[in-house]
Write a protein that holds these residues in place. Structure first.
Motif, PDB file in Angstrom:
ATOM      1  N   TYR A 238       0.808  -1.216   0.000  1.00 42.83           N
ATOM      2  CA  TYR A 238       0.000   0.000   0.000  1.00 42.83           C
ATOM      3  C   TYR A 238       0.843   1.269   0.000  1.00 42.83           C
ATOM      4  CZ  TYR A 238      -3.753  -3.232   1.170  1.00 42.83           C
ATOM      5  OH  TYR A 238      -4.648  -4.269   1.145  1.00 42.83           O
ATOM      6  N   GLY A 239       2.147   1.114  -0.113  1.00 44.48           N
ATOM      7  CA  GLY A 239       3.019   2.276  -0.185  1.00 44.48           C
ATOM      8  C   GLY A 239       3.425   2.847   1.158  1.00 44.48           C
ATOM      9  N   LEU A 240       3.101   2.163   2.269  1.00 39.76           N
ATOM     10  CA  LEU A 240       3.512   2.659   3.578  1.00 39.76           C
ATOM     11  C   LEU A 240       4.999   2.447   3.816  1.00 39.76           C
ATOM     12  CD1 LEU A 240       0.513   1.514   5.812  1.00 39.76           C
ATOM     13  CD2 LEU A 240       0.989   3.785   4.873  1.00 39.76           C
ATOM     14  N   GLU A 241       5.588   1.468   3.134  1.00 37.21           N
ATOM     15  CA  GLU A 241       7.029   1.331   3.133  1.00 37.21           C
ATOM     16  C   GLU A 241       7.504   1.179   1.691  1.00 37.21           C
ATOM     17  OE1 GLU A 241       8.331  -2.007   5.388  1.00 37.21           O
ATOM     18  OE2 GLU A 241       7.581  -3.486   3.983  1.00 37.21           O
ATOM     19  N   SER A 242       8.763   1.474   1.469  1.00 36.80           N
ATOM     20  CA  SER A 242       9.276   1.488   0.107  1.00 36.80           C
ATOM     21  C   SER A 242       9.286   0.089  -0.496  1.00 36.80           C
ATOM     22  CB  SER A 242      10.692   2.068   0.082  1.00 36.80           C
ATOM     23  OG  SER A 242      11.598   1.200   0.734  1.00 36.80           O
ATOM     24  N   PHE A 243       9.235   0.040  -1.827  1.00 41.44           N
ATOM     25  CA  PHE A 243       9.290  -1.238  -2.520  1.00 41.44           C
ATOM     26  C   PHE A 243      10.613  -1.934  -2.226  1.00 41.44           C
ATOM     27  CE2 PHE A 243      10.461  -3.823  -6.226  1.00 41.44           C
ATOM     28  CZ  PHE A 243       9.374  -4.676  -6.274  1.00 41.44           C
ATOM     29  N   GLU A 244      11.696  -1.176  -2.143  1.00 46.25           N
ATOM     30  CA  GLU A 244      13.008  -1.762  -1.847  1.00 46.25           C
ATOM     31  C   GLU A 244      12.981  -2.482  -0.510  1.00 46.25           C
ATOM     32  OE1 GLU A 244      17.637  -0.396  -0.894  1.00 46.25           O
ATOM     33  OE2 GLU A 244      16.090   1.116  -1.323  1.00 46.25           O
ATOM     34  N   ALA A 245      12.386  -1.838   0.501  1.00 47.93           N
ATOM     35  CA  ALA A 245      12.332  -2.438   1.827  1.00 47.93           C
ATOM     36  C   ALA A 245      11.518  -3.723   1.821  1.00 47.93           C
ATOM     37  CB  ALA A 245      11.746  -1.449   2.833  1.00 47.93           C
ATOM     38  N   SER A 246      10.428  -3.735   1.076  1.00 53.15           N
ATOM     39  CA  SER A 246       9.544  -4.899   1.056  1.00 53.15           C
ATOM     40  C   SER A 246      10.188  -6.117   0.411  1.00 53.15           C
ATOM     41  CB  SER A 246       8.242  -4.562   0.330  1.00 53.15           C
ATOM     42  OG  SER A 246       8.477  -4.340  -1.054  1.00 53.15           O
ATOM     43  N   GLN A 247      11.249  -5.910  -0.370  1.00 54.99           N
ATOM     44  CA  GLN A 247      11.920  -7.010  -1.056  1.00 54.99           C
ATOM     45  C   GLN A 247      13.124  -7.554  -0.281  1.00 54.99           C
ATOM     46  OE1 GLN A 247      10.382  -8.158  -3.999  1.00 54.99           O
ATOM     47  NE2 GLN A 247       8.940  -6.680  -3.160  1.00 54.99           N
ATOM     48  N   LEU A 248      13.433  -6.946   0.863  1.00 55.10           N
ATOM     49  CA  LEU A 248      14.581  -7.377   1.656  1.00 55.10           C
ATOM     50  C   LEU A 248      14.123  -8.206   2.851  1.00 55.10           C
ATOM     51  CD1 LEU A 248      16.637  -4.044   1.712  1.00 55.10           C
ATOM     52  CD2 LEU A 248      16.994  -6.029   0.234  1.00 55.10           C
ATOM     53  N   THR A 249      14.995  -9.065   3.331  1.00 47.45           N
ATOM     54  CA  THR A 249      14.687  -9.872   4.509  1.00 47.45           C
ATOM     55  C   THR A 249      14.926  -9.037   5.767  1.00 47.45           C
ATOM     56  OG1 THR A 249      16.926 -10.739   4.779  1.00 47.45           O
ATOM     57  CG2 THR A 249      15.452 -11.911   3.251  1.00 47.45           C
ATOM     58  N   PRO A 250      14.349  -9.429   6.906  1.00 52.22           N
ATOM     59  CA  PRO A 250      14.606  -8.699   8.154  1.00 52.22           C
ATOM     60  C   PRO A 250      16.090  -8.616   8.488  1.00 52.22           C
ATOM     61  CG  PRO A 250      12.701 -10.113   8.422  1.00 52.22           C
ATOM     62  CD  PRO A 250      13.287 -10.430   7.069  1.00 52.22           C
ATOM     63  N   ALA A 251      16.850  -9.675   8.227  1.00 52.62           N
ATOM     64  CA  ALA A 251      18.288  -9.652   8.506  1.00 52.62           C
ATOM     65  C   ALA A 251      18.994  -8.605   7.666  1.00 52.62           C
ATOM     66  CB  ALA A 251      18.900 -11.029   8.256  1.00 52.62           C
ATOM     67  N   GLU A 252      18.572  -8.439   6.417  1.00 54.22           N
ATOM     68  CA  GLU A 252      19.183  -7.451   5.528  1.00 54.22           C
ATOM     69  C   GLU A 252      18.804  -6.028   5.921  1.00 54.22           C
ATOM     70  OE1 GLU A 252      19.388 -10.073   1.379  1.00 54.22           O
ATOM     71  OE2 GLU A 252      17.564  -8.951   1.888  1.00 54.22           O
ATOM     72  N   ARG A 253      17.715  -5.872   6.646  1.00 55.62           N
ATOM     73  CA  ARG A 253      17.259  -4.530   7.042  1.00 55.62           C
ATOM     74  C   ARG A 253      17.711  -4.139   8.441  1.00 55.62           C
ATOM     75  NH1 ARG A 253      10.937  -4.006   5.776  1.00 55.62           N
ATOM     76  NH2 ARG A 253      11.424  -1.882   6.460  1.00 55.62           N
ATOM     77  N   TYR A 254      18.415  -5.024   9.114  1.00 52.42           N
ATOM     78  CA  TYR A 254      18.830  -4.751  10.491  1.00 52.42           C
ATOM     79  C   TYR A 254      19.855  -3.626  10.516  1.00 52.42           C
ATOM     80  CZ  TYR A 254      20.848  -5.517  15.126  1.00 52.42           C
ATOM     81  OH  TYR A 254      21.304  -5.357  16.407  1.00 52.42           O
ATOM     82  N   ALA A 255      19.636  -2.643  11.397  1.00 45.79           N
ATOM     83  CA  ALA A 255      20.476  -1.443  11.416  1.00 45.79           C
ATOM     84  C   ALA A 255      21.513  -1.451  12.533  1.00 45.79           C
ATOM     85  CB  ALA A 255      19.592  -0.194  11.560  1.00 45.79           C
ATOM     86  N   GLY A 256      21.460  -2.415  13.428  1.00 43.98           N
ATOM     87  CA  GLY A 256      22.383  -2.432  14.559  1.00 43.98           C
ATOM     88  C   GLY A 256      23.793  -2.832  14.164  1.00 43.98           C
ATOM     89  N   ALA A 257      24.682  -2.726  15.133  1.00 43.67           N
ATOM     90  CA  ALA A 257      26.081  -3.108  14.892  1.00 43.67           C
ATOM     91  C   ALA A 257      26.199  -4.629  14.892  1.00 43.67           C
ATOM     92  CB  ALA A 257      26.972  -2.503  15.973  1.00 43.67           C
ATOM     93  N   GLY A 258      27.049  -5.131  14.027  1.00 47.43           N
ATOM     94  CA  GLY A 258      27.267  -6.572  13.961  1.00 47.43           C
ATOM     95  C   GLY A 258      26.152  -7.297  13.237  1.00 47.43           C
ATOM     96  N   ASP A 259      26.144  -8.601  13.399  1.00 51.94           N
ATOM     97  CA  ASP A 259      25.128  -9.419  12.744  1.00 51.94           C
ATOM     98  C   ASP A 259      23.764  -9.216  13.390  1.00 51.94           C
ATOM     99  OD1 ASP A 259      27.059 -10.472  11.085  1.00 51.94           O
ATOM    100  OD2 ASP A 259      27.476 -12.180  12.417  1.00 51.94           O
ATOM    101  N   ALA A 260      22.739  -9.474  12.618  1.00 52.17           N
ATOM    102  CA  ALA A 260      21.379  -9.381  13.130  1.00 52.17           C
ATOM    103  C   ALA A 260      21.169 -10.431  14.211  1.00 52.17           C
ATOM    104  CB  ALA A 260      20.382  -9.590  11.998  1.00 52.17           C
ATOM    105  N   PRO A 261      20.319 -10.144  15.224  1.00 50.21           N
ATOM    106  CA  PRO A 261      20.040 -11.152  16.257  1.00 50.21           C
ATOM    107  C   PRO A 261      19.424 -12.401  15.650  1.00 50.21           C
ATOM    108  CG  PRO A 261      18.526  -9.289  16.399  1.00 50.21           C
ATOM    109  CD  PRO A 261      19.588  -8.890  15.441  1.00 50.21           C
ATOM    110  N   PHE A 262      19.495 -13.496  16.388  1.00 51.26           N
ATOM    111  CA  PHE A 262      19.089 -14.797  15.839  1.00 51.26           C
ATOM    112  C   PHE A 262      17.654 -14.797  15.342  1.00 51.26           C
ATOM    113  CE2 PHE A 262      17.502 -15.090  20.139  1.00 51.26           C
ATOM    114  CZ  PHE A 262      16.362 -15.879  20.043  1.00 51.26           C
ATOM    115  N   PHE A 263      16.773 -14.050  16.008  1.00 54.46           N
ATOM    116  CA  PHE A 263      15.363 -14.064  15.609  1.00 54.46           C
ATOM    117  C   PHE A 263      15.085 -13.269  14.340  1.00 54.46           C
ATOM    118  CE2 PHE A 263      15.991 -10.977  19.077  1.00 54.46           C
ATOM    119  CZ  PHE A 263      15.630  -9.783  18.449  1.00 54.46           C
TER     120      PHE A 263
END
Length: 293
Positions: A238-263
Motif C-alpha cells: 500500500y506504499g507505507l514502506e518502500s518497494f526496496e524495503a519490502s523485497q529485503l529480509t529482516p536480517a538485511e534490514r537490520y540497522a544495529g552493529a554486527g550481525d542481526a540477532p538470531f530471531f
C-alpha cells in the motif's frame, strides 16, 4: 491407554482425498508447475534448471496455503456439525486422538499434493532443461512442505476451536487475508502513527521481528536461500514502506552493529512456520477439550 491417532489419521486421509474441490486445487497446483516449466522452456533460452525453481515460488505460495486451509478447516468442526462427533467419541478414540489424528491426516493430504507437484517438477526439469538441481530441489521441496503443513495445522486448529462451519471458514479466510492483503496496514500502519513516517529500509528491531512472523515472508526468505534467484513474497503493498524495503529480509534490514540477532536471521523462518503449525493446534486442542459437546 491405547492411542488411536493413527486410525483417525488414516480415515482422515481417505476422506479428505475424496474432496473434489481439494483435488481441483491439487490439479491446479500441478498444472501451474507444468505450464510454468513449459512456458519458460519455450520462451527463454538462458534459464537453467536451478533458476527455474525460483519461478515456482510465486504460484506455490499462492496455491499451497489455500489448498491446506481447504483441507483442514472442516476437519473437526465438520464432525460437530453433522453430529457424528458424539458417535466417534463413543468409540475408542478420545478427544486427543480426534484432534491429532485429524491433524496428521490432513497434513498428509497436503504433503502428498506438494510431493506430487515437486515430482512433476523433477521430471520436467530433466526432460526440458537437461538436468536436476537435486540439492536445490530437495531444499525447496522441504521448505514448501513445511509451509503447507503449517497452514494445514492452522486450519485444523481453527476447526477444533470453533463450533460451526461458518466460524471456521470466516477465521481461516480472515487470517489468510490478514497475512496476504492486510499485513502492511497492520504493521507499517502503527509504525507510521508512532514515528510520523513509513518504515525505512533499516527499521527498528521490533518492527522487523513483527515482519519476520508473517509465514508468507518466512517462506519466501527460506525459499530464496535454497534456490538461485529471489522469491518475492505474495503480499499486497500500500506504499507505507518502500518497494526496496519490502523485497529485503529482516536480517538485511537490520540497522544495529554486527550481525542481526538470531530471531531476525533467515533460518528463523523455520521457527516461524513451526509456530504457525503448533500454536493454533494447541489453542484449538485446549478449546476442544473444554467444550461441552
Amino acid at each position: 491407554m491405547t492411542s488411536h491417532i493413527g486410525t483417525v489419521a488414516r480415515k482422515e486421509f481417505d476422506d479428505a482425498g475424496r474432496s473434489k474441490l481439494l483435488w481441483a486445487l491439487i490439479g491446479l497446483l500441478v498444472g501451474i508447475v507444468v505450464i510454468g516449466y513449459a512456458a519458460i522452456w519455450y520462451t527463454a533460452d538462458d534459464v537453467t534448471a536451478a533458476e527455474m525453481l525460483s519461478f515456482l515460488g510465486f504460484p506455490l505460495q499462492t496455491i499451497v496455503p489455500i489448498a491446506a486451509l481447504i483441507a483442514g478447516y472442516m476437519a473437526v468442526v465438520g464432525e460437530r456439525r453433522s453430529g457424528s462427533i458424539k458417535l466417534l467419541l463413543g468409540l475408542p478414540p478420545n478427544r486427543t486422538d480426534v484432534v491429532f489424528g485429524k491433524l496428521l491426516g490432513r497434513m498428509a493430504v497436503v504433503a502428498a499434493a506438494v510431493v506430487l507437484a515437486f515430482l512433476v517438477a523433477l521430471v520436467l526439469s530433466a526432460v526440458l532443461f537437461g538436468g536436476v538441481p537435486i540439492v536445490d530441489w530437495l531444499g525447496f521441496a522441504a521448505v514448501t512442505l513445511l509451509f503447507g503443513v503449517a497452514f494445514a495445522g492452522l486450519a485444523v486448529g481453527v476447526s477444533a476451536a470453533v463450533a460451526t462451519r461458518g466460524k471456521s471458514m470466516a477465521l481461516v479466510v480472515g487470517i489468510y487475508m490478514l497475512l496476504v492483503a492486510l499485513w502492511e496496514l497492520v504493521t507499517a500502519g502503527p509504525y507510521y502513527l508512532v514515528y510520523g513516517e513509513g518504515p525505512p529500509v533499516e527499521a527498528e528491531t521490533w518492527y522487523l521481528l513483527l515482519e519476520q512472523f508473517n509465514p508468507m515472508s518466512a517462506y519466501t526468505t527460506l525459499a530464496s536461500e535454497t534456490v538461485e534467484g529471489t522469491v518475492p513474497p505474495f503480499t499486497f503493498q500500500y506504499g507505507l514502506e518502500s518497494f526496496e524495503a519490502s523485497q529485503l529480509t529482516p536480517a538485511e534490514r537490520y540497522a544495529g552493529a554486527g550481525d542481526a540477532p538470531f530471531f531476525l536471521q533467515d533460518w528463523f523462518g523455520v521457527v516461524v512456520l513451526l509456530c504457525w503449525l503448533v500454536v493454533p493446534v494447541a489453542i484449538g486442542y485446549y478449546r476442544f477439550q473444554k467444550t461441552d459437546l
